[in-house]
Design a protein around this motif. Structure first.
Motif, PDB file in Angstrom:
ATOM      1  N   CYS A 154      67.703  65.411 111.951  1.00 25.60           N
ATOM      2  CA  CYS A 154      66.297  65.420 112.367  1.00 25.60           C
ATOM      3  C   CYS A 154      65.769  64.119 112.966  1.00 25.60           C
ATOM      4  O   CYS A 154      64.580  64.033 113.289  1.00 25.60           O
ATOM      5  CB  CYS A 154      65.413  65.816 111.184  1.00 25.60           C
ATOM      6  N   PHE A 166      60.204  71.002 107.538  1.00 26.61           N
ATOM      7  CA  PHE A 166      60.513  71.361 108.928  1.00 26.61           C
ATOM      8  C   PHE A 166      60.561  72.871 109.113  1.00 26.61           C
ATOM      9  O   PHE A 166      60.908  73.626 108.195  1.00 26.61           O
ATOM     10  CB  PHE A 166      61.885  70.813 109.332  1.00 26.61           C
ATOM     11  N   GLU A 177      58.990  69.009 112.630  1.00 27.51           N
ATOM     12  CA  GLU A 177      58.402  68.588 111.361  1.00 27.51           C
ATOM     13  C   GLU A 177      56.939  68.992 111.240  1.00 27.51           C
ATOM     14  O   GLU A 177      56.174  68.961 112.203  1.00 27.51           O
ATOM     15  CB  GLU A 177      58.516  67.067 111.198  1.00 27.51           C
TER      16      GLU A 177
END
Length: 207
Positions: A154, A166, A177
């Motif tokens: 991420c 997320f 996110e």
């Protein structure tokens, strides 16, 4: 519809004085977070510090029957001694509350998908996200490591025992996110803000 993912960084190692405090703060935060009531699966790195964190912070869910599955894909990146796992036979005895049936038998060897290279880390991230994307649970909690989540998952950094939430992007494996954890710097506010790595894999959405 793909599940919502709660990514959690492990707390400090058990021998460090801060671990119990970190785990207690994480557990309290998650127990009062409404989304946590929908967690249907816990996925955890097979590294000792991650397993300890899962037991101490998410044990309340495991006692309710939520399965907890160690997966080699979520282990640390490097070949440093501290980032190499222990034999599964040892871990099964020490942590019998976890379901070890889905562990890749290659673990703890750092080879193939698990070698320390940019190519392997990128591929491992895709494998890990693909597996999550195909699950039917509404919410999945994952306990892993700052290095791997930043590089392979991420492009975020995580404070010890902090978490971020997320969603999967539409028609893809990128993670988007929640604005609430992005702006606060994690659910507990101990994580650095911003994107780390180029290019960022995702933007945030307002939830």
């Amino acid at each position: 519809m793909p599940p919502t993912i709660i990514l959690i960084r492990h707390a400090e190692a058990l021998h460090k004085l801060g671990k119990q405090t970190q785990c207690a703060a994480l557990s309290e935060s998650l127990q009062t977070f409404p989304l946590s009531q929908d967690i249907g699966l816990i996925v955890v790195s097979p590294m000792t510090r991650a397993l300890q964190t899962a037991d101490n912070s998410l044990g309340w869910l495991m006692k309710q029957g939520v399965p907890a599955i160690p997966q080699a894909e979520w282990q640390e990146n490097t070949v440093n001694n501290i980032d190499i796992g222990r034999p599964v036979a040892e871990l099964e005895k020490e942590f019998p509350q976890f379901d070890w049936t889905q562990m890749d038998p290659v673990f703890p060897a750092k080879e193939g998908l698990y070698e320390f290279s940019q190519k392997a880390l990128t591929e491992r991230g895709v494998v890990a996200r693909t597996w999550l994307h195909e699950r039917k649970e509404k919410v999945i909690a994952v306990i892993s490591h700052d290095g791997f989540m930043r590089v392979g998952i991420c492009h975020r950094k995580f404070g010890n025992a902090d978490y971020r939430v997320f969603e999967f992007e539409e028609n893809g494996l990128g993670l988007v996110e929640w604005k609430s954890t992005e702006e606060k710097g994690g659910g507990l506010g101990t994580s650095p803000k911003g994107h780390f790595g180029t290019p960022p894999l995702e933007l945030y959405i307002e939830l």
